[in-house]
Design a protein around this motif. Structure first.
Motif, mmCIF file in Angstrom:
data_model
loop_
_atom_site.group_PDB
_atom_site.id
_atom_site.type_symbol
_atom_site.label_atom_id
_atom_site.label_comp_id
_atom_site.label_asym_id
_atom_site.label_seq_id
_atom_site.Cartn_x
_atom_site.Cartn_y
_atom_site.Cartn_z
ATOM 1 N N ILE A 204 0.841 -1.208 0.000
ATOM 2 C CA ILE A 204 0.000 0.000 0.000
ATOM 3 C C ILE A 204 0.869 1.248 0.000
ATOM 4 O O ILE A 204 0.559 2.242 -0.654
ATOM 5 N N GLN A 205 1.990 1.186 0.716
ATOM 6 C CA GLN A 205 2.891 2.328 0.793
ATOM 7 C C GLN A 205 3.789 2.435 -0.439
ATOM 8 O O GLN A 205 4.535 3.400 -0.569
ATOM 9 N N GLY A 206 3.735 1.451 -1.325
ATOM 10 C CA GLY A 206 4.550 1.473 -2.527
ATOM 11 C C GLY A 206 5.967 0.973 -2.321
ATOM 12 O O GLY A 206 6.824 1.166 -3.172
ATOM 13 N N LYS A 207 6.215 0.308 -1.206
ATOM 14 C CA LYS A 207 7.560 -0.192 -0.902
ATOM 15 C C LYS A 207 7.763 -1.635 -1.332
ATOM 16 O O LYS A 207 8.874 -2.146 -1.227
ATOM 17 N N ALA A 208 6.699 -2.310 -1.776
ATOM 18 C CA ALA A 208 6.799 -3.709 -2.204
ATOM 19 C C ALA A 208 6.026 -3.870 -3.505
ATOM 20 O O ALA A 208 5.023 -3.194 -3.741
ATOM 21 N N SER A 209 6.509 -4.775 -4.327
ATOM 22 C CA SER A 209 5.825 -5.017 -5.603
ATOM 23 C C SER A 209 4.558 -5.845 -5.363
ATOM 24 O O SER A 209 4.404 -6.487 -4.323
ATOM 25 N N ALA A 210 3.689 -5.828 -6.350
ATOM 26 C CA ALA A 210 2.447 -6.590 -6.252
ATOM 27 C C ALA A 210 2.742 -8.081 -6.118
ATOM 28 O O ALA A 210 2.060 -8.800 -5.379
ATOM 29 N N GLN A 211 3.776 -8.562 -6.805
ATOM 30 C CA GLN A 211 4.125 -9.982 -6.732
ATOM 31 C C GLN A 211 4.552 -10.358 -5.314
ATOM 32 O O GLN A 211 4.152 -11.405 -4.804
ATOM 33 N N GLN A 212 5.348 -9.525 -4.671
ATOM 34 C CA GLN A 212 5.782 -9.807 -3.299
ATOM 35 C C GLN A 212 4.595 -9.838 -2.340
ATOM 36 O O GLN A 212 4.517 -10.696 -1.457
ATOM 37 N N VAL A 213 3.674 -8.913 -2.535
ATOM 38 C CA VAL A 213 2.484 -8.859 -1.680
ATOM 39 C C VAL A 213 1.638 -10.112 -1.875
ATOM 40 O O VAL A 213 1.220 -10.751 -0.907
ATOM 41 N N VAL A 214 1.413 -10.491 -3.126
ATOM 42 C CA VAL A 214 0.592 -11.666 -3.416
ATOM 43 C C VAL A 214 1.241 -12.928 -2.846
ATOM 44 O O VAL A 214 0.568 -13.763 -2.238
#
Length: 88
Positions: A46-56
């Motif tokens: 949400i803060q833009g510090k991680a990519s969508a792939q890492q979050v998923v």
């Protein structure tokens, strides 16, 4: 992800969990850590510090750990209920 079952094998690490309670506590700790990692990855995304792939990946790992914990809980409750119905 389940922790490795050590202590059940002769010659295994002596400091490893040896009884059911210790194994379950270790597993619960691992689940808690996975859930915290998933939550932290979501916040970082949400803060833009991680990519969508890492979050998923983190969220899917947390979900799998939670589903495993629920399945184990259901089996333990089922076993308890079965034992409580036994005639002594």
């Amino acid at each position: 992800m389940l922790p490795p079952v050590t202590g059940a094998v002769p010659g295994a690490d002596a400091a490893a969990p040896a009884d059911f309670g210790q194994i379950m506590a270790s597993f619960a700790s691992g689940v808690r850590n996975d859930l915290r990692a998933g939550e932290a990855a979501s916040i970082a995304g949400i803060q833009g510090k991680a990519s969508a792939q890492q979050v998923v990946e983190a969220v899917m790992s947390a979900e799998q750990s939670l589903q495993t914990a629920v399945a184990i809980r259901d089996k333990v409750v089922s076993a308890y209920l079965e034992l409580s119905r036994m005639a002594i």
